[in-house]
Design an enzyme around this catalytic site. Structure first.
Site, PDB file in Angstrom:
ATOM      1  N   GLY A 138      47.794  41.521  30.636  1.00 23.02           N
ATOM      2  CA  GLY A 138      46.342  41.666  30.514  1.00 23.02           C
ATOM      3  C   GLY A 138      45.929  42.145  29.136  1.00 23.02           C
ATOM      4  O   GLY A 138      44.876  42.760  28.966  1.00 23.02           O
ATOM      5  N   GLY A 142      39.771  43.959  27.726  1.00 20.55           N
ATOM      6  CA  GLY A 142      39.529  45.216  28.427  1.00 20.55           C
ATOM      7  C   GLY A 142      40.571  46.301  28.199  1.00 20.55           C
ATOM      8  O   GLY A 142      40.941  46.617  27.068  1.00 20.55           O
ATOM      9  N   ILE A 143      41.057  46.860  29.290  1.00 19.81           N
ATOM     10  CA  ILE A 143      41.971  48.006  29.242  1.00 19.81           C
ATOM     11  C   ILE A 143      43.284  47.626  28.556  1.00 19.81           C
ATOM     12  O   ILE A 143      43.804  48.373  27.720  1.00 19.81           O
ATOM     13  CB  ILE A 143      42.241  48.530  30.675  1.00 19.81           C
ATOM     14  CG1 ILE A 143      40.942  49.070  31.285  1.00 19.81           C
ATOM     15  CG2 ILE A 143      43.321  49.604  30.672  1.00 19.81           C
ATOM     16  CD1 ILE A 143      41.004  49.302  32.797  1.00 19.81           C
ATOM     17  N   ASP A 155      50.720  32.433  33.335  1.00 19.10           N
ATOM     18  CA  ASP A 155      49.841  32.687  34.474  1.00 19.10           C
ATOM     19  C   ASP A 155      50.605  33.473  35.530  1.00 19.10           C
ATOM     20  O   ASP A 155      51.500  32.927  36.191  1.00 19.10           O
ATOM     21  CB  ASP A 155      49.361  31.344  35.040  1.00 19.10           C
ATOM     22  CG  ASP A 155      48.366  31.515  36.167  1.00 19.10           C
ATOM     23  OD1 ASP A 155      48.169  32.655  36.627  1.00 19.10           O
ATOM     24  OD2 ASP A 155      47.791  30.503  36.598  1.00 19.10           O
ATOM     25  N   LEU A 156      50.258  34.738  35.687  1.00 19.26           N
ATOM     26  CA  LEU A 156      50.982  35.603  36.628  1.00 19.26           C
ATOM     27  C   LEU A 156      50.598  35.336  38.083  1.00 19.26           C
ATOM     28  O   LEU A 156      51.080  36.014  38.982  1.00 19.26           O
ATOM     29  CB  LEU A 156      50.729  37.070  36.274  1.00 19.26           C
ATOM     30  CG  LEU A 156      51.304  37.512  34.916  1.00 19.26           C
ATOM     31  CD1 LEU A 156      50.805  38.907  34.548  1.00 19.26           C
ATOM     32  CD2 LEU A 156      52.827  37.480  34.938  1.00 19.26           C
ATOM     33  N   GLY A 165      44.713  41.865  35.950  1.00 25.51           N
ATOM     34  CA  GLY A 165      44.169  41.867  37.298  1.00 25.51           C
ATOM     35  C   GLY A 165      42.892  41.070  37.363  1.00 25.51           C
ATOM     36  O   GLY A 165      42.291  40.730  36.346  1.00 25.51           O
ATOM     37  N   SER A 200      43.441  51.164  41.249  1.00 21.50           N
ATOM     38  CA  SER A 200      41.973  51.253  41.301  1.00 21.50           C
ATOM     39  C   SER A 200      41.558  52.293  42.329  1.00 21.50           C
ATOM     40  O   SER A 200      42.225  52.467  43.355  1.00 21.50           O
ATOM     41  CB  SER A 200      41.378  49.898  41.695  1.00 21.50           C
ATOM     42  OG  SER A 200      39.987  50.016  41.928  1.00 21.50           O
ATOM     43  N   TYR A 258      40.390  42.988  47.425  1.00 21.15           N
ATOM     44  CA  TYR A 258      40.714  43.722  46.189  1.00 21.15           C
ATOM     45  C   TYR A 258      41.288  45.107  46.525  1.00 21.15           C
ATOM     46  O   TYR A 258      42.374  45.457  46.048  1.00 21.15           O
ATOM     47  CB  TYR A 258      39.469  43.821  45.311  1.00 21.15           C
ATOM     48  CG  TYR A 258      39.686  44.508  43.982  1.00 21.15           C
ATOM     49  CD1 TYR A 258      40.349  43.864  42.940  1.00 21.15           C
ATOM     50  CD2 TYR A 258      39.230  45.807  43.770  1.00 21.15           C
ATOM     51  CE1 TYR A 258      40.553  44.497  41.718  1.00 21.15           C
ATOM     52  CE2 TYR A 258      39.426  46.444  42.563  1.00 21.15           C
ATOM     53  CZ  TYR A 258      40.074  45.790  41.530  1.00 21.15           C
ATOM     54  OH  TYR A 258      40.277  46.425  40.327  1.00 21.15           O
TER      55      TYR A 258
END
Ligand code: NAI
Length: 276
Positions: free
Chosen positions: A9, A13-14, A42-43, A72, A130, A170
């Site tokens: 990722g 973002g993070i 592509d995971l 994610g 999360s 999620y």
């Protein structure tokens, strides 16, 4: 001493923020993402996961100081991304992706790279969970994930959507990831090999993933009700990245199996003192 860290990722973002922090301190980052990364894979599917592991191993020469599984997707927060391509003939639904990427993609990356971590002097691993893992989950999806049975997890996920409870997926994927981590962390493969394995569980973080929530009045209210953040409100990606940086630093020699909530106080607000 400079270290070599794989970050999934890493293009947004993070993960992007963490990759920047690590590079700034002199580390070599092997980013894994759909695009704009050292390893583009592509995971969501077995082929992409296998290629991601193989290419990271190739780039690091078989020894890795750290792995952070950050990639994610969110059922609640986004429409289906157009960049993701299925490895099968049928295009995956976004429901599929939540389970495929958030749980099976993360676990495959960690399991696949674990032997390379075990060869390093002070290896570390972390995932991004999360606060939503504290919300209601679907037991069948959770169980299938923890059994490592991806087809069963996807079948269960489809049933959840049919029943109109797609918003449980999620949380289910993130709860499964947290439970997998707590089971794995103390085994000979992880603790026995000297590899701390921990998670950061963010509240709402301002990234491309959460941006749509701020633009839709109804979603904005639902988000604030679900994730109350009395301490300093929404976080920037750097806040989460800094905590991940510490988790995978040599300084963290004895903490493992912990889900650390960096959520502006959402977890104690929602669960109260009785959670401990
Ligand atoms: P983001 O959307 O900015 O970044 C996610 C990255 O994952 C993207 O670069 C994307 O291309 C990559 N990715 C998605 N599917 C992939 C796949 N199939 N294969 C490879 N890479 C893939 O999102 P953000 O916010 O930085 O999210 C990072 C992590 O933090 C995620 O696991 C997310 O669930 C979690 N999180 C985020 C929160 C937020 O409010 N932004 C709150 C709680 C957790």
């Amino acid at each position: 001493m400079a270290r070599t860290i794989a970050v999934s990722g890493s293009a947004s973002g993070i993960g992007e923020s963490l990759a920047g922090l690590l590079r700034d301190q002199g580390d070599t980052v092997i980013g894994v993402d759909l695009k704009d990364a050292e390893v583009c894979a592509d995971l969501a599917g077995p082929e992409g996961r296998a290629r991601a592991v193989a290419e990271v191993l190739d780039r690091c020469g078989g020894t890795l100081d750290g792995v952070v599984a950050c990639a994610g997707v969110s059922t609640v927060l986004q429409p289906p991304p157009t960049a993701v391509q299925s490895t099968s003939s049928a295009r995956p639904t976004f429901t599929d992706l939540t389970v495929k990427v958030n749980f099976f993609g993360a676990v495959a990356l960690l399991d696949g790279l674990r032997p390379a971590l075990a060869r390093a002097g002070r290896p570390r691993a972390a995932v991004v969970g999360s606060i939503s893992a504290t919300q209601p989950v679907d037991d069948a999806v959770l169980r299938a994930c923890l059994d490592g049975d991806e087809p069963a997890a996807l079948e269960a996920a489809a049933r959840v959507v049919e029943a109109g409870a797609g918003n449980k997926l999620y949380p289910s994927s993130k709860s499964a990831l947290a439970q997998w981590l707590r089971r794995a962390c103390v085994t000979p493969d992880w603790a026995g090999a000297g590899i701390p394995l921990n998670a950061i569980a963010p509240g709402v973080v301002r990234t491309p993933m959460s941006a749509p929530l701020f633009e839709d009045e109804r979603m904005f209210k639902a988000m604030n009700d679900a994730v109350p953040m009395p301490l300093n409100g929404y976080a920037d990606a750097e806040v989460i990245a800094e905590a991940l940086r510490w988790l995978i630093s040599p300084a963290n020699s004895h903490m493992t199996g912990q889900i650390i909530y960096i959520d502006g106080g959402a977890e104690p607000t929602l669960r109260g003192p009785g959670a401990f």
